[in-house]
Design an enzyme around this catalytic site. Structure first.
Site, PDB file in Angstrom:
ATOM      1  N   ASP A  88       0.877  -1.237  -0.088  1.00 53.63           N
ATOM      2  CA  ASP A  88      -0.065   0.172  -0.216  1.00 53.63           C
ATOM      3  C   ASP A  88       1.068   1.152   0.027  1.00 53.63           C
ATOM      4  OD1 ASP A  88      -2.509   1.543  -0.043  1.00 53.63           O
ATOM      5  OD2 ASP A  88      -1.945   1.862   2.338  1.00 53.63           O
ATOM      6  N   SER A  89       0.265   2.398  -0.304  1.00 56.11           N
ATOM      7  CA  SER A  89       1.011   3.687  -0.405  1.00 56.11           C
ATOM      8  C   SER A  89       1.499   4.023   1.057  1.00 56.11           C
ATOM      9  CB  SER A  89       0.085   4.775  -0.862  1.00 56.11           C
ATOM     10  OG  SER A  89      -1.108   5.004  -0.170  1.00 56.11           O
TER      11      SER A  89
ATOM     12  N   CYS B 218     -11.200   2.726  -0.511  1.00 59.79           N
ATOM     13  CA  CYS B 218      -9.976   3.289  -0.124  1.00 59.79           C
ATOM     14  C   CYS B 218      -9.422   2.494   1.272  1.00 59.79           C
ATOM     15  CB  CYS B 218      -9.792   4.713  -0.024  1.00 59.79           C
ATOM     16  SG  CYS B 218      -8.197   5.348   0.934  1.00 59.79           S
TER      17      CYS B 218
ATOM     18  N   GLU C 184      -3.267   9.063   7.907  1.00 59.33           N
ATOM     19  CA  GLU C 184      -1.640   8.941   7.913  1.00 59.33           C
ATOM     20  C   GLU C 184      -1.012   9.789   9.058  1.00 59.33           C
ATOM     21  OE1 GLU C 184       0.614   7.185   5.757  1.00 59.33           O
ATOM     22  OE2 GLU C 184      -1.018   6.082   5.308  1.00 59.33           O
TER      23      GLU C 184
ATOM     24  N   HIS D 238      -7.578   3.005   3.602  1.00 60.98           N
ATOM     25  CA  HIS D 238      -7.312   3.740   4.598  1.00 60.98           C
ATOM     26  C   HIS D 238      -8.849   3.898   5.326  1.00 60.98           C
ATOM     27  CE1 HIS D 238      -3.462   4.743   2.887  1.00 60.98           C
ATOM     28  NE2 HIS D 238      -3.029   5.456   4.109  1.00 60.98           N
TER      29      HIS D 238
ATOM     30  N   CYS E  30      -4.462  -1.337  -2.257  1.00 63.23           N
ATOM     31  CA  CYS E  30      -4.534   0.140  -2.360  1.00 63.23           C
ATOM     32  C   CYS E  30      -5.378   0.362  -3.697  1.00 63.23           C
ATOM     33  CB  CYS E  30      -3.013   0.807  -2.697  1.00 63.23           C
ATOM     34  SG  CYS E  30      -3.365   2.457  -2.963  1.00 63.23           S
TER      35      CYS E  30
END
Ligand code: DGL
Length: 274
Positions: free
Chosen positions: A9-10, A193, A159, A195, A72
């Site tokens: 994932d990013s 997403c 994040e 996240h 992702c």
């Protein structure tokens, strides 16, 4: 030689998928790679996301992973098909790369009752139109209408671990309000997403109970279990000692403190460069 399943994932979002994979496949080994130094991907161009994702996939291949899960949506939307069709045949025809959009689309088709589906995602995922295209292609006509809403602030909120803040509530309320306006008959909302499950408590506050909210972790895990049963040639190459390791392009200390928070347990990470 056997090796772990690579999960990419990013940043930290893919941990929501990893958590579900660990639960569904506890005997398998996983190597998680977060490109935290270059996150977020959601606002980056097609070419950049493709370049970064290909670097990550090649890196995981160089660590012998026979199978890589791109955990992702942005990378799945912008890079997966090109990697599968253009790169894989040249760099590693015997390996596999899978994403998170197709499993989610198949699940939505199974559960929607009225065919009105909403997608929350990054700017990149929304602009790519991947969900509407794939839902049309793979839902067997069950999905009749799709609306999308990009939520550019949500990934930075996660994040930076600003989850339990008034600021987070403000942006989430605004985006949910927008998507509910776009279709008043929604029965299913995809958190498109990886996240976003970390924000699910606040998201639920603003979504009426009658709307089902789909998180991808369990869906991807369920579909992977099925995939491995159907593909013994890949399954045979996976190592099974129940070990999970973490690598990040950021400092390992930063990764360790935040990942522990998101996973609910201590982790040790290693800093890497591509
Ligand atoms: N977890 C990624 C996704 O699912 C985050 C995107 C980002 O880095 O902006 O889209």
């Amino acid at each position: 030689m056997s090796a772990p399943i690579g999960v990419f994932d990013s940043g930290y979002g893919g941990l929501t998928v990893l958590k579900a994979l660990e639960k569904a496949l506890p005997e398998y080994d996983f190597l998680y790679l977060g490109d935290n130094a270059r996150t977020p991907y959601g606002t980056r161009s097609f070419d950049v996301v493709y370049e970064y994702t290909l670097q990550a996939v090649k890196y995981l291949f160089s660590h012998n992973c026979p199978l890589v899960i791109i955990a992702c949506n942005t990378a799945s939307a912008k890079a997966l098909r090109s990697i599968q069709q253009l790169n894989l045949p040249n760099i590693a025809p015997e390996k596999r790369v899978l994403g998170v959009i197709r499993p989610s689309v198949e699940k939505v088709a199974e559960i929607t009752k009225n065919g009105h589906v909403g997608i929350l995602g990054t700017v990149g995922t929304v602009i790519s139109e991947s969900y509407p295209i794939e839902l049309k292609k793979w839902s067997g006509g069950r999905v009749k209408s799709t609306v999308q809403e990009s939520c550019p602030m949500w990934v930075p909120i996660v994040e930076n671990n600003d989850i339990e803040t008034e600021g987070a509530e403000f942006f989430i309320k605004r985006n949910i309000g927008n998507i509910l306006q776009k279709d008043k008959n929604l029965d299913t909302l995809i958190l498109g997403c990886t996240h976003y499950p970390l924000l699910s408590k606040i998201i639920r506050k603003f979504v009426p109970d009658k709307i089902r909210i789909l998180e991808q972790g369990e869906i991807v895990a369920e579909k992977l279990v099925d995939y491995l049963q159907r593909h013994p040639e890949i399954e045979d190459k996976l190592s099974k000692t129940g070990n999970v390791s973490f690598q990040t392009t950021e400092s390992e200390k930063i990764f360790e403190s935040k990942a522990s928070l998101f996973l609910g347990r201590e982790v040790k990470a290693q800093h890497i460069r591509f």
